[in-house]
Enzyme design. Structure first.
Site, PDB file in Angstrom:
ATOM      1  N   PRO A 278      -2.422   4.580  -2.595  1.00 27.62           N
ATOM      2  CG  PRO A 278      -1.304   6.302  -1.544  1.00 27.62           C
ATOM      3  CD  PRO A 278      -2.474   5.430  -1.399  1.00 27.62           C
ATOM      4  CD  GLU A 279      -0.403  -1.664  -4.311  1.00 28.76           C
ATOM      5  OE1 GLU A 279       0.571  -2.422  -4.400  1.00 28.76           O
ATOM      6  OE2 GLU A 279      -1.519  -1.942  -4.777  1.00 28.76           O
TER       7      GLU A 279
END
Length: 270
Positions: A2-3
């Site tokens: 995830p960003e």
DNA sequence: ACTGGCACCTGGGCGC
DNA sequence: TGCGCCCAGGTGCCAG
């Protein structure tokens, strides 16, 4: 995994079900994470209420009266809302049982993430030196120009440095540099203010759109309700090495910048 | 003060 | 089928 947009999507999906909820019990299945989960975290937090939840960079902060549960999802983590009694799976790391009967489950295959109980999270070494939130007014072209003076590192590595800007990872820096027409290998100090102004507009636009689409799901990301993101449909060059550029049909190149694969168009990005 | 490189960990996909 | 290799959405720490 995830960003920033994926973390933000996770936050928005769990928020209404977790804010104000009292913790009934925390079960730690895999304490050996990026940072070992302390043995007394579950005891300390049992009976406490999640007063509020917020995101800072890629961290989720669950505030309680006695401290903040800080969660990072690493490369492969996710949070899911499940019903009480859901059976733990192979990569279940932590289950947080809430008084409502819902269960907040942290799953992390590669265990690069963690959960920590921290008293003053913004003073903690993990968080105190993090740069401005990219969607806030603190990130501007002028700011990037100013802090990039005398920085010889590649612009891509510069953007991925959390001390410079919070929350930008490999996907979104790659996309933003393409959108701004900047070669990711260029030294940060060589980029003129005019291009930093353009770059910041692209960063904000791409992140905003990604959040609206629930983030990017390449393999297995999903938000708290199990819903995958769809920004992968809007990705223009990340992961497309040696395929034709959508704009000019040139073959996209790939180089390593700080051990991260970096795709760019040799014609559109100079 | 900056920089690049390594570490942590599991699993998927590839070539042989 | 299986083995060995390389790759993967992150980031703190280390030596130079």
């Amino acid at each position: 995994m995830p960003e920033l947009p994926e973390i933000e999507s996770t936050l928005r999906s769990i928020y209404p079900y977790v804010k104000g909820q009292r913790i009934r019990e925390i079960i730690v299945y895999k304490p050996k994470l990026r940072w070992t989960v302390s043995k007394n975290m579950s005891n300390s937090l049992s009976g406490e209420v999640f007063i509020s939840i917020e995101r800072r960079a890629k961290y989720l902060l669950f505030h309680t009266k006695i401290g903040t549960l800080v969660n990072h999802l690493g490369m492969s983590g996710s949070l899911q809302l499940l019903s009480k009694g859901s059976k733990a799976a192979k990569h279940t790391c932590v289950d947080i049982n809430l008084e409502s009967g819902l269960l907040l489950r942290y799953t992390d295959v590669r265990r690069f993430g963690s959960m920590l109980l921290i008293q003053n999270p913004f003073e903690h070494k993990l968080l105190k030196n993090i740069g401005p939130e990219p969607l806030s007014d603190f990130l501007s072209g002028e700011y990037l120009f100013k802090v990039s003076r005398k920085r010889s590192i590649a612009i891509k590595a510069f953007l991925m440095d959390s001390k410079v800007v919070a929350g930008l990872g490999n996907i979104y820096t790659t996309e933003a540099l393409f959108a701004a027409g900047i070669d990711p290998r260029n030294p940060a100090q060589d980029i003129p203010l005019s291009l930093y102004l353009k770059l910041v507009i692209k960063i904000k636009g791409i992140l905003s759109e990604a959040i609206l689409l629930g983030g990017t799901t390449l393999r297995n990301f999903s938000d708290g309700n199990g819903k995958p993101g769809s920004f992968q449909k809007r990705i223009l060059i990340y992961g497309r090495s040696y395929k034709p550029c959508f704009l000019c049909k040139s073959v996209l190149y790939e180089v390593k910048i700080n051990q991260r694969s970096s795709v760019f168009c040799p014609k559109c990005q100079t």
